[in-house]
Design an enzyme around this catalytic site. Structure first.
Site, short mmCIF file in Angstrom:
data_model
loop_
_atom_site.label_atom_id
_atom_site.label_comp_id
_atom_site.label_asym_id
_atom_site.label_seq_id
_atom_site.Cartn_x
_atom_site.Cartn_y
_atom_site.Cartn_z
N CYS A 177 19.50 38.86 4.62
CA CYS A 177 19.87 39.27 3.26
C CYS A 177 20.98 40.31 3.20
CB CYS A 177 18.63 39.80 2.54
SG CYS A 177 17.36 38.55 2.33
N1 NAD Z 1 14.11 36.03 4.63
C1 NAD Z 1 14.05 36.91 3.66
O1 NAD Z 1 13.57 38.02 3.85
C2 NAD Z 1 14.54 36.58 2.27
C3 NAD Z 1 14.14 37.38 1.20
C4 NAD Z 1 14.57 37.07 -0.08
C5 NAD Z 1 15.43 35.98 -0.28
N2 NAD Z 1 15.83 35.22 0.80
C6 NAD Z 1 16.70 34.08 0.51
O2 NAD Z 1 15.89 32.90 0.49
C7 NAD Z 1 16.60 31.77 1.01
C8 NAD Z 1 15.83 31.16 2.16
O3 NAD Z 1 15.75 32.11 3.21
P1 NAD Z 1 14.70 32.00 4.41
O4 NAD Z 1 14.71 33.33 5.08
O5 NAD Z 1 13.41 31.44 3.92
O6 NAD Z 1 15.44 30.91 5.32
P2 NAD Z 1 14.82 30.20 6.62
O7 NAD Z 1 15.98 29.89 7.48
O8 NAD Z 1 13.69 31.03 7.16
O9 NAD Z 1 14.18 28.87 6.06
C9 NAD Z 1 14.90 27.87 5.43
C10 NAD Z 1 14.21 26.55 5.67
O10 NAD Z 1 14.90 25.56 4.90
C11 NAD Z 1 14.95 24.38 5.66
N3 NAD Z 1 16.03 23.53 5.10
C12 NAD Z 1 17.36 23.65 5.22
N4 NAD Z 1 17.99 22.72 4.50
C13 NAD Z 1 17.04 21.98 3.90
C14 NAD Z 1 17.05 20.87 3.01
N5 NAD Z 1 18.20 20.36 2.57
N6 NAD Z 1 15.88 20.34 2.61
C15 NAD Z 1 14.70 20.88 3.04
N7 NAD Z 1 14.63 21.94 3.88
C16 NAD Z 1 15.78 22.48 4.29
C17 NAD Z 1 15.18 24.86 7.08
O11 NAD Z 1 14.83 23.86 8.03
C18 NAD Z 1 14.25 26.09 7.12
O12 NAD Z 1 12.95 25.74 7.54
C19 NAD Z 1 17.98 32.31 1.38
O13 NAD Z 1 18.84 32.12 0.31
C20 NAD Z 1 17.74 33.80 1.58
O14 NAD Z 1 18.90 34.56 1.37
C21 NAD Z 1 15.39 35.48 2.05
#
Ligand code: NAD
Length: 448
Positions: free
Chosen positions: A285
């Site tokens: 983030c």
């Molecule tokens: N990690 C954090 O602390 C956090 C906190 C708040 C917001 N976010 C935001 O949330 C979003 C997700 O982050 P995250 O940390 O969960 O990411 P992540 O990488 O942990 O997980 C994303 C998942 O999405 C899957 N994926 C990718 N493309 C896909 C598709 N087309 N269809 C289905 N699945 C798909 C991946 O295989 C993966 O399992 C980002 O925008 C991030 O900035 C993250």
């Protein structure tokens, strides 16, 4: 006139029907992306009584989840196994599930390209799939952090191109995820949810939906406000961390301990929020999200100066840490080239095993480039690649500590015994102020 009334009538019916299914918790839910954000959300919904499908493109992850094995510290295996066992939660790679869903929530990654421009390809892929399989009466919510305008400029046209009437037969909204993986105090349901729909009906439905699982929902006037609120939160954090980092550089030149100054300032009961210096910024983030805003503003002919400056200061911190190690060794008449350096922690923050964008990796890479022999201990990260070379976490024995020329604390994991560390290591560079309060000769510890 009659046609307009008919349309209004149909949209009211769709809203009422879906609203009822949400209230009764009979609505079927698909959470797209089962990562740090999507999995806890899916589990919370399943615990609330909804039938939830976690859709992910990663076959390995889907298999693990269906076997009840979680990859995030926020969800324990027993809880997941229970939900899989009673059919409340299923993971799948089959996007056909979207056709059968009443509510679709998109939680896919939003990284940066090498050029530091947003890589929105995962959102486009997930939203295109959802649009291709939409059915009237569906609610679709984007949760991925993204630039202002994504929902209205990117998602709405994708659905319209498939014949959807947004706000009438399909309801679209943006609601940023604000979860902090590993945080034991504020879990998903304790963190208020900001919701901005494309139309008032979209906002109402999305608000009603989140009220089933979180204590507080804040409805805002548009998706853009919700998108910007999330970016403002993370820019705020990024800029304040940079300020704390620069403050640490100043305190060093003035011969004053940074932590003591921050603690003293923090006694003011209003108008001050303490941030602490560190080896840089990491995770999915803080180092990334501000660039989404900077990019969008550049397209609008505006350079975001605070974001740029914060980036510059934060990215210079790993090199500063390496200088502190070199300075400490120099005091002991040793040089960095050939020195045995033990790094404690490589995760980007305490208590988690996430090494994405971790500044610890940059510190280790720079130490290696200057000839140091590096090893690391991290109870959450069994192996990590530094400059293409895979290192394995070592056990933090008394001997390891004693034979190291310098121990550098890069992540303040709660599992480390800091008193033992300062007693046994000949030199400690503490980038997290984890040794604050321990007793050791002052000349043995260099703190940021
Ligand atoms: N990690 C954090 O602390 C956090 C906190 C708040 C917001 N976010 C935001 O949330 C979003 C997700 O982050 P995250 O940390 O969960 O990411 P992540 O990488 O942990 O997980 C994303 C998942 O999405 C899957 N994926 C990718 N493309 C896909 C598709 N087309 N269809 C289905 N699945 C798909 C991946 O295989 C993966 O399992 C980002 O925008 C991030 O900035 C993250």
């Amino acid at each position: 006139m009659n046609r307009v009334l008919e349309k209004i009538d149909t949209s009211v019916q769709f809203e009422a029907q879906l609203g009822e299914r949400i209230r009764q918790r009979t609505a079927s839910i698909t959470v797209v992306g089962q990562g740090y954000v999507g999995l806890p959300l899916a589990v919370e919904l399943a615990l609330a009584g909804f039938r939830v499908t976690g859709l992910d493109t990663d076959h390995g992850r889907v298999t693990e989840l269906n076997a009840g094995r979680s990859h995030t510290p926020d969800i324990d295996d027993r809880e997941l196994t229970g939900l899989v066992g009673n059919d409340r939660y299923t993971a799948t790679t089959d996007s056909g599930v979207l056709e059968r869903s009443d509510v679709v929530i998109i939680c896919v990654p939003t990284p940066l390209r090498k050029s530091k421009d947003p890589d929105i390809s995962f959102v486009v892929a997930a939203a295109s799939e959802a649009a291709a399989r939409f059915h009237p009466g569906q609610l679709v919510i984007l949760e991925s952090t993204t630039y202002p305008g994504t929902t209205e400029e990117l998602l709405v046209p994708l659905f319209q191109a498939r014949g959807a009437l947004v706000g009438q037969d399909v309801f679209l909204a943006f609601s940023p995820e604000r979860i902090d993986p590993g945080n034991r105090i504020y879990k998903l349901k304790d963190i208020p949810k900001v919701v901005g729909g494309v139309t008032p009906a979209c906002t109402r439905l999305a608000g009603l939906f989140y009220r089933q699982i979180v204590d507080k929902v804040i409805e805002v006037s548009s998706p853009k406000v919700a998108e910007l609120a999330k970016l403002y939160e993370n820019v705020f954090r990024n800029v304040n961390i940079a300020l704390a980092n620069e403050f640490a550089l100043m305190c060093r030149r003035l011969g004053v301990g940074t932590r003591e100054v921050i603690e003293a300032a923090g006694t003011k009961p209003f108008g001050f929020l303490p941030f602490y210096p560190g080896p840089g910024i990491g995770g999915h983030c803080i180092p990334i999200d501000p660039s989404y805003l900077a990019w969008k503003m550049r397209l609008n002919g505006y350079e975001t100066r605070f974001i740029h400056l914060a980036d510059e200061i934060n990215h210079a911190m790993p090199a500063h840490v390496v200088e502190l190690v070199a300075e400490g060794l120099n005091r002991r008449r040793r040089c960095l080239n050939g020195a045995r350096i033990l790094a404690l922690g490589v995760a980007y923050k305490r208590g988690v095993g996430d090494t994405r964008e971790s500044p610890a990796l940059e510190v280790l890479a720079q130490l290696t480039q200057r000839g140091a022999q590096i090893a690391y201990a991290d109870p959450y990260v069994p192996a990590v690649a530094v400059d293409g070379i895979v290192l394995k976490s070592v056990e933090l024995t008394d001997e390891q500590l004693a034979v190291s020329d310098c121990v550098v604390i890069l992540t303040d994991h709660p599992d480390f015994d800091y008193q033992r560390i300062v007693e046994l290591a000949p030199l400690v560079v503490d980038t997290r102020n984890a040794t604050w309060g321990t007793s050791a000769p002052a000349n043995r510890i260099i703190a940021l």
